[in-house]
Design an enzyme around this catalytic site. Sequence first.
Site: not given
Length: 176
Positions: A104, A146-147, A150
């Site tokens: 990341c 993953h995004e 976030h």
Amino acid sequence: MRRGSIPGSSGHVRPVRKLGDPGLATPCGEVTDFGPALAELVEDMYATMYAAGGVGLAANQIGVPLRVFVYDCPDDEDRRHLGHVVNPRLVETGGVTVRGPEGCLSVPGVEAGTPRFDEAVVEGVTLRGEPVRVRGTGFFARCLQHECDHLEGGLYLDRLTGWRRSRALRAARKAG
Ligand code: ZN
């Protein structure tokens, strides 16, 4: 694209927030204003992602608490996926769970084997408010998950347990 054919070419590189920044741990808000500021934000996000050598970037990684991410990411068949999603929702996950290397831009110098679904579908809209549906497999599915994490105020480190987690946190502290 009106601003030039390469996404991010008119954007400004912004500083990437690092582990420990409270903005990374706070869920982002829905985008409601689809004006020029949103197009500028997306351009800056592309520019920042490319400058940092990443394959994806969420808005809160540059300190903007809005549900937006950009990506330019290969899948396991080396097909390139390039785009952005505003107000994304992870609507489907499936396939086997794969533990693969993940890193990341907000946790530089660290990589850890992280479990993710092999397939993921994200729905949202473009910066003009048009609906989009993005389906990913393999490494690109990993990127989409993953995004989305976030934007919920999460980091991939939260998906780690046991020695993998301790080792990654230790490495993150060492990297500053
Ligand atoms: Zn990240």
